[in-house]
Design an enzyme around this catalytic site. Structure first.
Site, PDB file in Angstrom:
ATOM      1  N   GLY A 102     -11.761  -5.671  25.018  1.00 30.33           N
ATOM      2  CA  GLY A 102     -12.396  -5.758  26.147  1.00 30.33           C
ATOM      3  C   GLY A 102     -13.197  -4.362  26.369  1.00 30.33           C
ATOM      4  O   GLY A 102     -14.383  -4.519  26.668  1.00 30.33           O
TER       5      GLY A 102
ATOM      6  N   ARG B 253       1.149  11.686  22.514  1.00 29.62           N
ATOM      7  CA  ARG B 253       0.017  11.464  23.378  1.00 29.62           C
ATOM      8  C   ARG B 253      -0.511  12.712  23.736  1.00 29.62           C
ATOM      9  O   ARG B 253       0.214  13.859  23.763  1.00 29.62           O
ATOM     10  CB  ARG B 253       0.324  10.807  24.697  1.00 29.62           C
TER      11      ARG B 253
ATOM     12  N   ARG C  48      -2.244  -5.695  22.515  1.00 30.08           N
ATOM     13  CA  ARG C  48      -3.239  -4.404  23.293  1.00 30.08           C
ATOM     14  C   ARG C  48      -4.508  -5.047  23.179  1.00 30.08           C
ATOM     15  O   ARG C  48      -5.332  -4.377  23.655  1.00 30.08           O
ATOM     16  CB  ARG C  48      -2.928  -3.190  22.646  1.00 30.08           C
TER      17      ARG C  48
ATOM     18  N   TYR D 180      -7.296  -5.596  26.247  1.00 30.51           N
ATOM     19  CA  TYR D 180      -7.630  -4.287  26.733  1.00 30.51           C
ATOM     20  C   TYR D 180      -8.535  -3.425  25.761  1.00 30.51           C
ATOM     21  O   TYR D 180      -9.788  -3.028  26.161  1.00 30.51           O
ATOM     22  CB  TYR D 180      -6.500  -3.333  27.094  1.00 30.51           C
TER      23      TYR D 180
ATOM     24  N   VAL E 179       4.306   5.937  30.531  1.00 28.85           N
ATOM     25  CA  VAL E 179       5.451   6.806  30.375  1.00 28.85           C
ATOM     26  C   VAL E 179       5.647   7.863  31.343  1.00 28.85           C
ATOM     27  O   VAL E 179       6.725   8.399  31.636  1.00 28.85           O
ATOM     28  CB  VAL E 179       5.150   7.423  28.737  1.00 28.85           C
TER      29      VAL E 179
END
Ligand code: NAD
Ligand code: UDP
Length: 325
Positions: free
Chosen positions: A151, A214, A145, A148, A190
């Site tokens: 970054g 989440r 990950r 991302y 998801v």
């Protein structure tokens, strides 16, 4: 009093969030330039805006400099779904870094305001819960990950440094998981996976034991928050969290979607991807205080609207951007 019309660049403007943002800005009578390379989106997302005299579309890659004269820039160009950003991780980190350098250079030259769409991923797998902006995060810099997460972290650094060195008028928002109509049905996220699978009578693919959480924000709430951040006083550079504090496990989400779609699909368990954050919930105290913003659409209501949109589309019209869904 009506706000003055601005020349506004939206990078990543054809994407899920960008296309809704463009719509809002065009409706508010601004002159909007949508710039996109269509890696993870479709022209169809903005085709309804093409006939509007205050909308322009440019196919361009944000890693390459471009000369435009604008008053505001919303920098959204970046693949956002894990399957998309992991497909070509080197390109992903280049998009964040070169993209940030290019829009910041443009903002410095034009004296424009520039807003960075950062992410809750800067918190990684958080050791603090819920996550306030002061938490500096727990990111694995060499994991899948990282292209991302790191970054986006480095892009925040560039925004903060342009502000310190050149007084560039910057804004940083940290966006938590957002969903809604016009999510790419094959983005592997998801919400889109579960809805697509439920509508097609396929098994819902639940990763791990489904206990990871989440907090899902509906698209319209989120875009309202971004616009408020751009309009906020210049001292407010952020970062500011934008998200819905309602927190759900992925098992709860799967059950909710099965219930709302009245689907007979079953749940099938798959291995948890490496570095998948265990929990995530925004602390939105700052957004409440400084932007007078909080989400108004709760998960069940937002899912109903999203499911309606998924029912209205023809899946065959969508090209999967990558095989990862
Ligand atoms: P998206 O994939 O639908 O939109 C991203 C857009 O950027 C797409 O239209 C894509 O084609 C374009 N793009 C990608 N690379 C580009 C490049 N090199 N040059 C030009 N255009 C490029 O995703 P989204 O959910 O709309 O996300 C928009 C932004 O918000 C992203 O920067 C993302 O990191 C951020 N964000 C989104 C979420 C979320 O849950 N949706 C959460 C956190 C942050
Ligand atoms: N997930 C899942 N099934 C799927 C896709 C994702 O269980 O088909 C899980 C994933 O492991 C993560 C959560 O759902 O824990 C959110 O994943 P998503 O890719 O939407 O976004 P993330 O927040 O991980 O960037």
């Amino acid at each position: 009093m009506p706000t003055q019309s601005q020349r506004i660049l939206v990078t990543g403007g054809a994407g899920f969030l960008g296309s809704h943002l463009c719509e809002r800005l065009v409706d508010a009578r601004h002159d909007v330039i949508c710039l996109d390379n269509f890696f993870t989106s479709q022209k169809a997302n903005v085709s309804h805006l093409l006939e509007r005299p205050n909308f322009e579309l440019i196919r361009h890659d944000v890693t390459v400099p471009i000369w435009l004269e604008v008053d505001q820039i919303y920098n959204l160009a970046c693949p956002a779904a894990p399957g998309h950003y992991q497909y070509n991780p080197i390109k992903t980190i280049k998009t964040s870094l070169s993209g940030a350098i290019n829009v910041l250079g443009m903002a410095k030259r034009c004296g424009a305001k520039v807003l960075q769409a950062s992410t809750s991923e800067v918190y990684g797998n958080p050791a603090v819960h819920p996550q306030p902006e002061s938490y500096t995060g727990n990111v694995n810099p060499i994991g899948p990950r990282a292209c991302y997460d790191e970054g986006k972290r480095a892009a925040e650094t560039l925004f903060a440094d342009y502000h310190r060195m050149h007084r560039t008028n910057v804004r940083i928002v940290r966006i938590f998981n957002t969903y809604g109509p016009r999510m790419h049905p094959f983005d592997g996220r998801v919400v889109s996976n579960f809805i697509r699978q439920a509508l097609r009578g396929e098994d819902l693919t639940l990763f791990g034991d489904g206990s990871q959480t989440r907090s899902f924000c509906y698209r319209d709430d989120l875009v309202e928050g971004i616009i408020r951040m751009m309009a906020a006083p210049d001292e407010l550079i952020g970062p500011i969290n934008l998200g819905n504090p309602g927190e759900f496990s992925m098992l709860q989400l799967a059950q909710e979607i099965l219930d709302l779609t009245e689907s007979d699909s079953q749940i099938t368990y798959r291995p948890l991807p490496p570095d998948d954050p265990q929990k995530r919930q925004p602390d939105i105290t700052l957004a409440r205080q400084h932007l007078d913003w909080q989400p108004s659409i709760q998960l069940r209501e937002g899912l109903k609207a999203t499911i309606r949109w998924f029912r209205s589309i023809n899946f065959e019209d969508f090209r999967p951007p990558t095989p990862n869904y």
